[in-house]
Motif scaffolding. Sequence first.
Motif, mmCIF file in Angstrom:
data_model
loop_
_atom_site.group_PDB
_atom_site.id
_atom_site.type_symbol
_atom_site.label_atom_id
_atom_site.label_comp_id
_atom_site.label_asym_id
_atom_site.label_seq_id
_atom_site.Cartn_x
_atom_site.Cartn_y
_atom_site.Cartn_z
ATOM 1 N N GLY A 1 -57.295 -13.110 57.159
ATOM 2 C CA GLY A 1 -57.628 -13.679 57.665
ATOM 3 C C GLY A 1 -59.165 -14.100 56.542
ATOM 4 N N MET A 2 -59.844 -13.413 55.778
ATOM 5 C CA MET A 2 -60.722 -13.223 55.246
ATOM 6 C C MET A 2 -60.973 -14.006 54.347
ATOM 7 N N THR A 3 -59.261 -14.206 53.426
ATOM 8 C CA THR A 3 -58.894 -14.513 52.606
ATOM 9 C C THR A 3 -58.616 -16.458 52.572
ATOM 10 N N GLU B 1 -61.041 2.654 63.826
ATOM 11 C CA GLU B 1 -61.262 3.747 64.981
ATOM 12 C C GLU B 1 -59.788 4.331 65.440
ATOM 13 N N VAL B 2 -58.510 3.043 65.017
ATOM 14 C CA VAL B 2 -57.404 3.872 65.720
ATOM 15 C C VAL B 2 -56.864 5.157 65.016
ATOM 16 N N ILE B 3 -56.656 4.989 63.739
ATOM 17 C CA ILE B 3 -57.290 6.223 62.701
ATOM 18 C C ILE B 3 -56.971 7.763 63.330
ATOM 19 N N GLU C 1 -48.765 8.586 57.341
ATOM 20 C CA GLU C 1 -48.467 7.352 58.952
ATOM 21 C C GLU C 1 -49.167 7.310 59.343
ATOM 22 N N VAL C 2 -50.329 7.978 59.699
ATOM 23 C CA VAL C 2 -51.874 7.000 60.528
ATOM 24 C C VAL C 2 -52.310 5.930 59.501
ATOM 25 N N ASP C 3 -52.401 5.998 57.869
ATOM 26 C CA ASP C 3 -53.362 5.211 57.946
ATOM 27 C C ASP C 3 -52.120 3.789 57.239
ATOM 28 N N ARG C 4 -50.874 4.585 57.354
ATOM 29 C CA ARG C 4 -49.860 3.354 57.171
ATOM 30 C C ARG C 4 -49.129 2.594 58.027
ATOM 31 N N GLN C 5 -49.475 2.815 59.559
ATOM 32 C CA GLN C 5 -48.556 2.677 60.708
ATOM 33 C C GLN C 5 -50.538 0.555 60.734
ATOM 34 N N VAL C 6 -51.551 1.213 60.404
ATOM 35 C CA VAL C 6 -52.957 0.312 59.962
ATOM 36 C C VAL C 6 -52.822 -1.003 59.207
ATOM 37 N N LEU C 7 -51.569 -0.329 58.459
ATOM 38 C CA LEU C 7 -52.202 -1.123 56.706
ATOM 39 C C LEU C 7 -51.300 -2.994 57.330
ATOM 40 N N PRO C 8 -49.966 -3.407 57.747
ATOM 41 C CA PRO C 8 -49.846 -4.353 58.400
ATOM 42 C C PRO C 8 -51.475 -5.846 59.265
ATOM 43 N N ILE C 9 -52.381 -4.764 60.052
ATOM 44 C CA ILE C 9 -53.085 -5.170 60.575
ATOM 45 C C ILE C 9 -54.544 -5.240 59.816
ATOM 46 N N ASP D 1 -62.772 -6.568 64.087
ATOM 47 C CA ASP D 1 -61.396 -5.595 63.280
ATOM 48 C C ASP D 1 -61.013 -4.545 62.582
ATOM 49 N N TYR D 2 -61.496 -5.180 61.653
ATOM 50 C CA TYR D 2 -60.985 -3.607 60.378
ATOM 51 C C TYR D 2 -61.789 -2.966 61.009
#
Length: 617
Positions: free
Chosen positions: A256-258, A88-90, A241-249, A82-83
């Motif tokens: 999830g890894m933790t 890819e979204v970025i 902002e493109v990077d910031r948008q995916v930061l929550p996910i 997922d990461y």
Amino acid sequence: MSWGTELWDQFDNLEKHTQWGIEFVERYTKFVKERSEIEISYAKQIRNLSKKYQPKKNSKEDEEYKYTSCRAFLSTLNELNDYAGQHEVIAENLTSQIICELTRFVQELKAERKSHFHDGRKAQQHIENCWKQLESSKRRFERDCKEADRAQQYFEKMDADINVTKADVEKRSSLKARQQAQMRHQMAEDSKNEYSACLQKFNQEQNEHYYTLIPHIFQRIQDMEERRIQKVGESMKTFAEVDRQVLPIVGKCLDGMTKAAESIEPKSDSNQVIESYKSGFEPPGDVEFEDYSQPMKRTASDTSLSNSRNEGKPDKPISKSKGKLWPFIKKNKLMSLLTSPHQPPPPPPASPSPSAIPNGPQSPKQHKEPLSHRLNEFMTSKPKMHCFRSLKRGLSLKLGSGPEDFSHLPPEQRRKKLQAKIDEINKDIQKEMDQREALTKMKDVYLKNPQMGDPSSVDPRLAEISQNIEKLRLELQKFDGWLAEVEGRMPVRSDSSKRQSGMFEAQNNAPVNNNCAQDRESPDGSYTEERSSEAQVKEFDDEFDDEEPLPTIGTCKVLYPFEGQNEGTISVAEGEVLHVIEEDKGDGWTRVRRNDDEEGYVPTSYVEVFLENTKDS
């Protein structure tokens, strides 16, 4: 500040500056494009890494994921996948929101810039033409003025000269000179008027050029340049902002890894090891004491070569301690015990030779050793996996195959396999019942609405499903019986102390026909816990197939011919000399080898054994 008023005379420099601005936008677009390619490549590598370590279908790795640490690793791989998707979204957002937008904007910018500077050049050309016209009228006015002055001077000269002859007066009359002077003055006046008009027009054009047209054009160029700079700023903001948008996910992926790492339970994994490999057998009991201080009253030892082979005394008890010692015996010794024929050896012919009489004088093959010596030999000898070939050859147990009732497994593992099989059958029964219910409803619909279909067309399928359910129920009943048998046979841990305390009493009451294998139920090789241990060891070590053969410990001479018709036995002829690779363990069988590849078991009473004297040193 306005470019039109402040930079009215910097047309060429503005042209160069705007061209540099467009090139800067193109360079930034190229930068974002390369960043997008890096994100795509990184995401692809992360996905390939996650896929590489994902468990393969129908592989042994699937069994590893019953441990919490392995499940946590699988969750980490899924989160990592997922990461990679977020990268890819970025890349996708960079392409759609910046690269495409800037590419389109640059094209529009180039067209607009071309139009503005075309208008500027046109206005500049017009003012230059006006200036040329003004210069032309000015030169013409200057020339006409000079011509008028010369004509006036000539007229005055002719009129004032008293020495002029009559002929000259006729030719050059003052009247003609005056007319010429007047004409020149008129032409000079016309030129003056034309020059004045051109000058006035040029001043108007110049004023309009430098105070109206050029400021307007330069203002549009300035607006274009400001829009370019603003667009670059917006793109840079979008880049962040493109990077910031995916930061929550991305944060959720890391959470999830933790969480997967925190879900690891060492105690649970250690208990799972018990569940996976627990055999259900009890630990071995105490080894019985063999009193060698009374030679004439020596008890029968299952570690001696011949073990007092008295087929004529079927009620004589023998020790069972050997069958309980197997968890501590090295693999090749254990498998040798497991692969011996599961039935008593045949008695010797009616008239044996004196050397073959079981109760006759002791021969080298009847040499006895304390059980502690045998156990020490088992624990210190070099492990050899040649016995696995004998196991496969003698019992025909291929990897992954076994009886339908899983009788080749230890009790605890057999119970788990049977329970899993029962659960699987119950699921199949439920699936068939759901299909039958659906078909029954379909048949009812057909009965109520014949135009939708023929009700009888469903009957064959219903009959087939009913037969399948009946077969599955019979199979379920069969496996339930086997499970009940295992659960009734499995030892209870709370009774272990009582069982160990009374072990030797039970051993002393055991008949000879059990052949020292503690849990064998019949001589024909039916289910025993010892055979289950064989399959268990085979399951754990099926990859060790190419070890060295067992060493030769002596020789033997065949006294009687023997036809080896059972699994694991070998046919021998009278008088034949063979190599002994394993002496009698008390079950009446001796393991021999004819050559490097042909080996098996023969009745101990059919051969005379000569052991190499290597244990006295």
